[in-house]
Structure formats: structure tokens, C-alpha cells
Design a protein around this motif. Structure first.
Motif, PDB file in Angstrom:
ATOM      1  N   ASN A  26     -22.277  -5.063  36.602  1.00 40.48           N
ATOM      2  CA  ASN A  26     -21.079  -5.089  36.150  1.00 40.48           C
ATOM      3  C   ASN A  26     -20.498  -4.124  35.425  1.00 40.48           C
ATOM      4  O   ASN A  26     -19.413  -4.009  35.137  1.00 40.48           O
ATOM      5  CB  ASN A  26     -20.585  -6.586  36.034  1.00 40.48           C
ATOM      6  N   LEU A  27     -21.423  -3.532  34.775  1.00 42.84           N
ATOM      7  CA  LEU A  27     -20.959  -2.585  33.586  1.00 42.84           C
ATOM      8  C   LEU A  27     -20.423  -1.340  34.357  1.00 42.84           C
ATOM      9  O   LEU A  27     -19.326  -0.885  33.892  1.00 42.84           O
ATOM     10  CB  LEU A  27     -22.249  -2.120  32.885  1.00 42.84           C
ATOM     11  N   GLU A  28     -21.149  -0.909  35.453  1.00 37.22           N
ATOM     12  CA  GLU A  28     -20.679   0.143  36.308  1.00 37.22           C
ATOM     13  C   GLU A  28     -19.268  -0.304  36.969  1.00 37.22           C
ATOM     14  O   GLU A  28     -18.160   0.454  37.212  1.00 37.22           O
ATOM     15  CB  GLU A  28     -21.545   0.666  37.143  1.00 37.22           C
ATOM     16  N   ASP A  29     -19.512  -1.470  37.684  1.00 33.93           N
ATOM     17  CA  ASP A  29     -18.026  -2.182  38.269  1.00 33.93           C
ATOM     18  C   ASP A  29     -17.046  -2.200  37.350  1.00 33.93           C
ATOM     19  O   ASP A  29     -15.933  -1.945  37.832  1.00 33.93           O
ATOM     20  CB  ASP A  29     -18.319  -3.602  38.724  1.00 33.93           C
ATOM     21  N   LYS A  30     -16.953  -2.303  36.084  1.00 33.76           N
ATOM     22  CA  LYS A  30     -16.040  -2.587  35.259  1.00 33.76           C
ATOM     23  C   LYS A  30     -15.695  -1.331  34.266  1.00 33.76           C
ATOM     24  O   LYS A  30     -15.236  -1.610  33.238  1.00 33.76           O
ATOM     25  CB  LYS A  30     -16.062  -3.917  34.713  1.00 33.76           C
ATOM     26  N   ARG A  31     -16.359  -0.043  34.696  1.00 30.86           N
ATOM     27  CA  ARG A  31     -16.360   0.941  33.649  1.00 30.86           C
ATOM     28  C   ARG A  31     -15.013   1.262  32.918  1.00 30.86           C
ATOM     29  O   ARG A  31     -14.784   1.476  31.932  1.00 30.86           O
ATOM     30  CB  ARG A  31     -16.888   2.065  34.251  1.00 30.86           C
ATOM     31  N   LEU A  32     -14.235   1.521  33.962  1.00 29.65           N
ATOM     32  CA  LEU A  32     -12.682   1.816  33.732  1.00 29.65           C
ATOM     33  C   LEU A  32     -11.981   0.891  33.029  1.00 29.65           C
ATOM     34  O   LEU A  32     -11.353   1.252  31.788  1.00 29.65           O
ATOM     35  CB  LEU A  32     -11.967   1.963  35.025  1.00 29.65           C
ATOM     36  N   GLN A  33     -12.202  -0.562  32.981  1.00 27.52           N
ATOM     37  CA  GLN A  33     -11.701  -1.700  32.381  1.00 27.52           C
ATOM     38  C   GLN A  33     -12.301  -1.539  30.767  1.00 27.52           C
ATOM     39  O   GLN A  33     -11.699  -1.728  30.015  1.00 27.52           O
ATOM     40  CB  GLN A  33     -11.849  -2.794  33.178  1.00 27.52           C
ATOM     41  N   ILE A  34     -13.486  -1.556  30.871  1.00 28.34           N
ATOM     42  CA  ILE A  34     -14.302  -1.507  29.459  1.00 28.34           C
ATOM     43  C   ILE A  34     -13.900  -0.194  28.663  1.00 28.34           C
ATOM     44  O   ILE A  34     -13.381  -0.355  27.602  1.00 28.34           O
ATOM     45  CB  ILE A  34     -15.887  -1.182  29.848  1.00 28.34           C
ATOM     46  N   LYS A  35     -13.508   0.851  29.180  1.00 26.11           N
ATOM     47  CA  LYS A  35     -13.225   2.021  28.514  1.00 26.11           C
ATOM     48  C   LYS A  35     -11.756   1.935  27.952  1.00 26.11           C
ATOM     49  O   LYS A  35     -11.360   2.133  26.969  1.00 26.11           O
ATOM     50  CB  LYS A  35     -13.464   3.214  29.330  1.00 26.11           C
TER      51      LYS A  35
END
Length: 879
Positions: A340-349
């Protein structure tokens, strides 16, 4: 010992226990589910508590996990010590009434010696003082010599809470060698030195502790183990701390690139590098699990971590935001196991960038003010910062108390937290008083109803809008009475009622009570002390206790409310689909006029996002989704996937509102039977109401239709005014605006020429103060840009000069101040001059020593303000 990186050990562990018949599950979210006692997951067993307590059945009696955890209890020590961190992964294998001590001990030894190839000579164990069973297994079956088995007391080797399952534990230690020893020849596990490192804790839950402190044997004892992944990796790599293992070391390498500073060259820099390295992992994992920055709860934990990491970046010389880019290193290195880190990369950044940028806006100003406070304290030999000043930093500049404390601590200073908390409480009381003053709600003014009857009204409003009933109580003011007469107002309690009482954000019903002798208008319906109360006004006749009557809900109003309530469910789902699963309801209001929906999100919505959300809701309306309402238990509702605030209190039975397969929510409100009854959904506004909380207001049904009618009428009127048809309105508006801009340019040009024509006249009124030429003048008919241009032209004509000019347009006062370089070298500071000048006209401003501007709103005081310039220049030159 063989060296492994963190990912290799995680895989070895989970594979090993899967081969031992364990169900290996992915890490649970850092946000606890169904556990209101925990803010965040802080231990590997925490998500499994219901299985240990027996309140839920585990999917299998043997389980193994690698659980992500966040602890902030020692956050001030992160970076300063080798052992403190906020984020860590915990390996654990668990048995729920299946295997017990023998298997747990044997498998632990097998994993350590055969999977990790750790020499048996380096391993020591501890057992609880009275746990002969564990001692004998280690000694007789595993073959650990008696001198390497240490018996420790309850504080070290017994796990328990106030009540419930508990039991002794056994710990495995690795001997790191004499170089880490305290020098005592009897040094062994339990010593405070760094030689023996505890890496695995095996908890044997075999007792049940009651409220009196009595221990009884559990029929089905459990196993709960925990091994810190970072710690075991560091020990196997003979690393001094977790920051020196891979892939954590990759984060440090990236920080070195950003800062051009080498780790382990400077202790102060090392602290900041370790803080950032630790915090960025916690930040990424928290955001990936749906946490967004806010001022309370887990949202504040995230905000605090971002702000601490950002501040330590500044201490390393990083001038711009950097954490968003640094998050890529975490995502790249942990995404294989945490997808889910990759799935939400844009949201995290995006969330990190927005929060860090927000902090950038306040931190510099706050730090500068705090530095001034610190200088004053040192000059006055004070060591405690006034709590009011700390509160002002927080309240005015958004500067958090923990950051104030941290900066003060670096200077060996402290803050008066008691006074800070007092100021905080005073602020809350002021806000509460203001709300109370504005609160005109009759229900609140008579909150203490004195009912002498225990009968509860039977609510029938889900099935019907009209019913026959009987009056069982009447309240006027706060007293029970027998009769309400014509034009009197009071509260009426019925045996049964179709009227919905305000609840869950939905307003109460209105309607009428009537029989052959009276008619009463129901103004509102509320619940007080578990009683359903109808606020009524008697139109004619008398309403008495014992009267039989017909109760009729206003059908059209109820249907309007139902449209809006059903639309909030659709809106909630559309928001999640468009913005992300971090979106959660943070409040709502459903009336017959409109709906208001508050939700967690970190930035304002774009026009495209709003259009997409509105379109999705309307698509569902056009598809005529069916609405199904089911009454069931809270656990079954969760199993169905119902969305709810599960930390709220619910009864044994709950209502689940299901709209096809699109949305399933717990809800006690009233709804349409088919989504098509909503008719149309229209978003009116989107705004922010608090940090991390947004609000959407929208309309449906008849109100949406009336909105479109009104909009069409306005377009027709506008077409008539602009003398064009509706299809050409936009082109016509552009033409008019172009014409206005051209005319404004001509006016500005003429005004500029007019001002320049006065240049010679202005230069004739120059006065000299200690060798500096000073010009002050009010110029009419010129904008701020023209004022600046005129100031520059005057400056070109004069040596060693300071010029202060003013203009007024539409009641708004503008000042500019500009100075030559040689005047600035003499002590002139335009920013300080303009600030004092603007105060005279009720305004403010500032700027650089050679250029500044300000505004005001009292044009009658312009001349008085300009007269102040002379004394200000004199004071600056005489310093």
C-alpha cells in the motif's frame, strides 16, 4: 554471526512459522480497529487482543505476523540515543489455546540457531523466578546450561494488565562480547550494560487475573511472542544502532546527499539525521494507513512528526521542503512487503508536502520570536519561559508547544506548562461562553426535564408517516402540566409516534397533532433523557394528558430530508472514490433545505474533483439504485463491510443502510426507498472548517430544481442587460472585460503622467535631515504601482534620500517608502518607517531597509502620518 538485511530476516521468520502451521497475515493497520483504548498500534499483539480475550474467534489458532508499530512516548529521545525510535516492525508468533511453552521455546531456539545461524554459545535466556516448567524445558530439552539461564522477577519476566489474561515470560538474549561489557565478571542478562541484548520475548499467558488480584489457571493458555525486527537485524550485523542497518541506511545516504553533510562527522548533525531517518518511516506508514495531519489524536502525532523532521532539516541547513521527496526512499525500500506504500505513493507525497509547506509558513516567524524571548530570558537571568508567551506562539503563529519545549531544551531552558495549560483552558472557556451566548435553542434552555413516567415512546416513523396515539405527558418550561391551551407552547410525550427525533445530524420532524377538539402544530422533535419529545404550539382547542389523537408528519418535508440524507451516503462514497480512503465523515447536518457534510481531507478540492464527485453521485441517482435497510448486530454489520464511526456507542441492534453494492453504512436516519427519488444532486460550496477537515454543502430534489430555475432567471436577466442571447454571454463578458482593462490602462497612464508632471514641484519641497534628503507627499489619482514608479524617479534625482509617498483610492490608503543605498548605510530602514506611519491610519505593513509598502483605512489621517516621517528619520540617524 551471518549478516542479513532487515527484509531477509522478516522473510525467514514468516516462512519458518508458516511451515510450522501458522497462518501468516499481512500487518494490520497502524490505526486500531475496534479498540478505543489505543491511539495507534504500539505492539505486535495489539491487533490480536480480541483473540486473546476471547471476544472474537481467530481465523486460525496459530498465527504469525510482522506488525508495523508506532510509539511516541519517548519522542524527545529519538536521535539522541541508540535505542529510541518511533517506528518499528515487530515479529510475532501466536497461539490461541493451541501449542504452549514447549513448542514456543523449541521453535524459538530452532529459528535462532538454524535459520539465523547464531552460535549457541552466544545465546542466553531468562525465565520468570517461579517458572520451573520453562526453566526445565530450556535446560533439559534444549540443552542450555544452567549458568546461562537467569531467573528474573515479576518486573522483568511477567506480563500482565490490571485484569485479564497474563503470565510469565522467557526472554532470549545475545551476548555481544566483552567490548560491550560493564567490566563486572558476573555480568549477565538483567545487567544495565550493553553486552547482553534481549531480542525475543516469549509470553506464556496461562493465568486469568481478577479485580482482587487473584490468579486462576486458564483452560486454554496462549502464546504471544515479540521480536523487534530492527533490533535483531542490528545485533546480527554487529551494528551500534538500528540506523546502521540496511535498508534504513539508505535513508541516511539520501539525507547526506540533500545536506552535503556526512553522517558520523558531527554529533549535533547526527542527531538531526537520525530524527529525520526515524520520523520519515513513521510518517510514510501513518499516511499510508489513512492518517492525515490534524490538531488532535493520531492526526496530531503525524503533524508533530512532520514538524520535528522539518525543523531538524532546517538545523542541517535545508531551506526548502524535502520530506516529500525523501518519502520515495522509504516507499522504494519497503513497498515489496507493504504494497500500500506504492499504491498510495502520490497521496503520501502530497499530504507530506502540503503539511510541510504549511509549517514553513509559520516556523521561521515563530522561531524568530522565540529567539527574541530566549535572548530576553538570558539577559534577565531567567530559565522559565512565561506560559502566556508560549501560548501566544501557539495561538497566534501555530507554533506547537512541544517544539517550543524542544528549542528551549537545547538552550538549557524550560517553559511554564501550567500557565500555558491555564491559557489554553481560558481560551476554551471563552469559546464555550460565546457558543452558549449564541445558542437560542429552546431544547438546551430546558435541558433538565423532570419526568415522573418511565414509558418510552414507540417510534413508528420508519414504516409510516401517520398514526393514532395517546398523550402521556405534557411539559411547559420544566414542569409537568395537564393541559396546553390555544397559543400555548410545550413539550408532548406520546405512547407511539411517527415523528423522527433529531439524531445523527438529521433534524427532527414537523407536522400536526389533531382530533375533533383541537389542532396543534409540531414545531420540532427531539430526544431528551431517552424520551421522544414533540415541541408543539396549540392552534385551537385544548390538548390534555390522556387525549387520543392523530399524529401526522409533514410528508413533503420528511421526503426532502430523506433525499438529503440518502445523498450524504452517496457523497461519502464518491469522496472516498475520488480523493482516497483516508476520507472519513467528521460531522453532518441533514435538513429539508440542504445537506452539510464534513470530512477529513488535507487540502481544498479542485473544480475537476468537485465535478467528478457531483457527477458520480448523479450517475448513481440516474441508475436508480435500490435502498435496503437491515437490522442486525454490530459485529454482523462490520462483517457486512458497513462504514461507521466504530468507536461510537451502538446498541445491540443497529440499522444498516445498503444502497445496492455501492455503499453500506450504519445509520439510524430516514431514507428514500430508491435512489432515483433524490432526483438531482448539486454541490453549492466546498470549504475548510478546521485543519484537516473540509465541508461540502449541497442540495437535492426540489431545492436543486428551484436552484436551476433561479439560475436560468439570472441568465435571462443578464442577457437582457448585456443585450445578447444566453449562448453568447461568455464571449460578451470577455469583450466587456477587455474593454475595461484597456480603459483602465489609459487611466493609469494618464494618472502616471499627471504625477510625473508634479515631479518638479515635489523636488522643490525636499528637506534635509543630518545630510539625508527627505521627501513626503500625498499624490491623488494614482495606484500603488504608479506610486512606486514615481518614488523610483524621485530617487534618481536625489542623492542620499528617503522618499515616503501616499495615495488614497476608494477609501483605501497606500504608502510606499524607498531609500538610496547610501541613506540605508546611514541607518535608514524603510520597513520600520512605513510600519509606524501606517499605524496612524489604522493600518500596517513593512519591508526591507531600501523598500517597503503599507496600507491603511483612515484617509483623513494621511497628512498626520506623513508628518511623522521627519521624527522617524531623525531617530534612525541618531542611533
Amino acid at each position: 554471526m551471518e549478516k542479513y538485511n532487515l527484509h531477509e530476516i522478516r522473510k525467514k521468520y514468516l516462512d519458518f512459522f508458516e511451515n510450522k502451521g501458522h497462518l501468516v497475515t499481512n500487518s494490520f493497520s497502524l490505526v486500531p480497529k475496534d479498540d478505543k483504548n489505543l491511539l495507534l498500534i504500539i505492539a505486535g499483539m495489539a491487533p490480536l487482543k480480541p483473540y486473546f480475550l476471547g471476544t472474537k474467534k481467530p481465523p486460525k489458532n496459530r498465527m504469525a505476523t510482522c506488525q508495523k508499530c508506532v510509539r511516541t512516548s519517548d519522542i524527545e529521545n529519538v536521535g539522541k540515543t541508540d535505542r529510541h525510535g518511533t517506528f518499528f516492525e515487530m515479529l510475532g508468533n501466536f497461539s490461541f489455546g493451541d501449542y504452549f511453552k514447549r513448542e514456543a521455546i523449541n521453535w524459538a531456539w530452532e529459528f535462532m540457531t538454524k535459520q539465523l545461524n547464531i552460535s549457541k554459545e552466544k545465546l542466553w535466556v531468562s525465565v520468570y523466578l517461579d517458572d520451573d516448567e520453562a526453566y526445565n524445558i530450556w535446560n533439559n530439552e534444549i540443552g542450555v546450561s544452567k549458568n546461562k539461564i537467569v531467573r528474573l522477577g515479576k518486573e522483568d519476566n511477567f506480563w500482565e494488565l490490571e485484569v485479564g489474561p497474563c503470565g510469565p515470560s522467557s526472554e532470549i538474549y545475545i551476548d555481544r562480547g566483552e567490548k560491550y561489557s560493564c567490566g563486572d565478571e558476573n555480568c549477565k542478562p538483567g545487567c544495565e550494560c550493553d553486552r547482553f541484548v534481549e531480542v525475543w520475548n516469549l509470553v506464556f499467558s496461562q493465568f486469568d487475573k481478577d479485580e482482587l488480584g487473584n490468579y486462576s489457571e486458564l483452560l486454554n493458555p496462549n502464546i504471544d511472542t515479540g521480536m523487534g525486527l530492527e533490533r535483531i537485524t542490528a545485533v546480527l550485523n554487529d551494528a551500534d544502532n538500528i540506523f546502521e542497518i540496511e535498508p534504513i541506511r539508505t535513508i541516511i545516504k539520501e539525507i547526506e546527499k540533500i545536506t552535503n553533510k556526512k553522517y558520523k562527522n558531527n554529533n549535533k548533525d547526527d542527531v538531526s539525521i537520525r530524527v529525520i531517518t526515524d520520523h520519515i518511516r513513521a510518517i510514510c506508514f501513518l499516511v499510508s494507513d489513512g492518517v492525515i495531519p490534524s490538531n488532535e489524536g493520531r492526526g496530531y502525532v503525524l503533524r508533530r512528526l512532520i514538524r520535528r523532521a522539518s525543523r531538524h532539516g532546517k538545523l542541517l541547513g535545508i531551506k526548502n521542503s524535502f520530506l516529500s521527496n525523501l518519502s520515495d526512499v522509504v516507499i522504494e525500500n519497503w513497498k515489496e512487503f507493504y504494497s500500500n506504500l506504492e499504491d498510495k505513493r502520490l497521496q503520501i507525497k502530497k499530504i507530506i508536502k502540503i503539511e510541510e509547506d504549511k509549517f514553513e509558513e509559520t516556523i521561521d516567524q515563530g522561531i524568530e520570536i522565540l529567539k527574541n524571548y530566549i535572548d530576553d530570558m538570558k539577559n534577565n537571568n531567567e530559565t522559565i519561559l512565561n506560559g502566556y508567551k508560549a501560548f501566544k506562539l501557539y495561538d497566534t503563529y501555530g507554533f506547537p508547544l512541544d517544539l517550543t519545549k524542544e528549542i528551549l531544551e537545547d538552550e538549557k531552558l524550560d517553559v511554564d506548562e501550567e500557565q500555558f495549560n491555564l491559557e489554553m483552558e481560558n481560551q476554551k472557556n471563552r469559546a464555550r461562553s460565546a457558543r452558549d451566548k449564541d445558542n437560542k435553542n429552546n431544547w438546551d434552555s430546558d435541558a433538565d426535564f423532570n419526568f415522573k413516567i418511565n414509558t418510552k415512546t414507540r417510534f413508528e416513523g420508519y414504516e409510516k408517516l401517520s398514526t393514532e396515539s395517546k398523550v402521556i405527558a405534557i411539559i411547559k418550561g420544566s414542569q409537568s402540566i395537564d393541559t396546553l391551551s390555544q397559543n400555548e407552547e410545550g413539550y408532548v410525550l406520546l405512547e407511539n409516534s411517527p415523528f423522527y427525533a433529531e439524531s445523527g445530524g438529521q433534524v427532527g420532524d414537523k407536522g400536526i397533532f389533531k382530533n375533533d377538539k383541537f389542532k396543534a402544530y409540531v414545531i420540532d422533535t427531539q430526544k431528551k433523557n431517552d424520551k421522544l419529545l414533540h415541541l408543539v404550539n396549540v392552534g385551537h382547542g385544548h390538548l390534555k394528558i390522556g387525549d387520543s389523537l392523530e399524529a401526522h408528519v409533514d410528508r413533503n418535508r420528511r421526503l426532502d430530508i430523506a433525499r438529503n440524507h440518502s445523498a450524504t451516503h452517496l457523497l461519502h462514497k464518491a469522496l472516498k472514490n475520488t480523493l482516497g480512503q483516508h476520507v472519513n465523515q467528521a460531522g453532518s447536518l441533514v435538513t429539508d433545505d440542504r445537506l452539510r457534510f464534513d470530512f477529513t481531507h488535507f487540502e481544498s478540492l479542485t473544480k475537476d474533483e468537485l465535478n467528478k464527485i457531483e457527477r458520480e453521485v448523479n450517475e448513481k441517482i440516474w441508475n436508480s439504485l435500490g435502498v435496503e435497510v437491515v437490522e442486525t448486530s454490530i459485529n454482523k454489520a462490520k462483517d457486512m463491510g458497513a462504514t461507521a464511526l466504530f468507536d461510537e456507542k451502538y446498541g445491540e441492534k443497529v440499522r444498516v443502510v445498503k444502497m445496492d453494492d455501492y455503499t453500506i453504512e450504519l445509520c439510524g436516519g430516514t431514507h428514500v426507498n430508491n435512489i432515483s427519488q433524490i432526483g438531482m444532486f448539486k454541490i453549492l460550496t466546498e470549504s475548510g472548517i478546521a485543519s484537516g477537515v473540509r465541508r461540502i454543502e449541497a442540495i437535492t430534489g426540489r431545492k436543486a430544481y428551484e436552484f436551476n430555475l433561479s439560475l436560468n432567471d439570472k441568465l435571462n436577466t443578464l442577457s437582457d442587460v448585456l443585450k445578447t442571447n444566453k449562448d453568447n454571454l461568455i464571449d460578451k463578458a470577455h469583450d466587456i472585460m477587455d474593454e475595461v482593462r484597456n480603459l483602465q490602462k489609459q487611466i493609469d497612464s494618464l494618472n502616471s503622467k499627471l504625477a510625473n508632471s508634479k515631479l518638479d514641484n515635489i523636488l522643490e519641497n525636499v528637506y534635509n535631515i543630518n545630510g539625508v534628503n527627505v521627501v513626503t507627499k500625498k499624490i491623488d489619482g494614482i495606484d500603488i504601482d504608479g506610486l512606486r514608479q514615481l518614488g523610483d524617479k524621485i530617487k534618481e534625482k536625489l542623492d542620499k534620500a528617503v522618499i515616503v509617498l501616499s495615495t488614497e483610492k476608494n477609501g483605501k490608503v497606500n504608502f510606499i517608502a524607498t531609500a538610496t543605498e547610501d541613506a540605508v548605510k546611514s541607518g535608514i530602514h524603510c520597513g520600520n518607517i512605513i510600519r509606524e506611519v501606517a499605524k496612524i491610519t489604522g493600518g500596517g505593513g513593512g519591508g526591507r531597509p531600501n523598500m517597503a509598502q503599507a496600507g491603511g483605512n483612515e484617509s483623513s489621517k494621511i497628512e498626520e502620518a506623513l508628518d511623522l516621517v521627519k521624527s522617524l528619520v531623525e531617530s534612525q540617524l541618531n542611533k
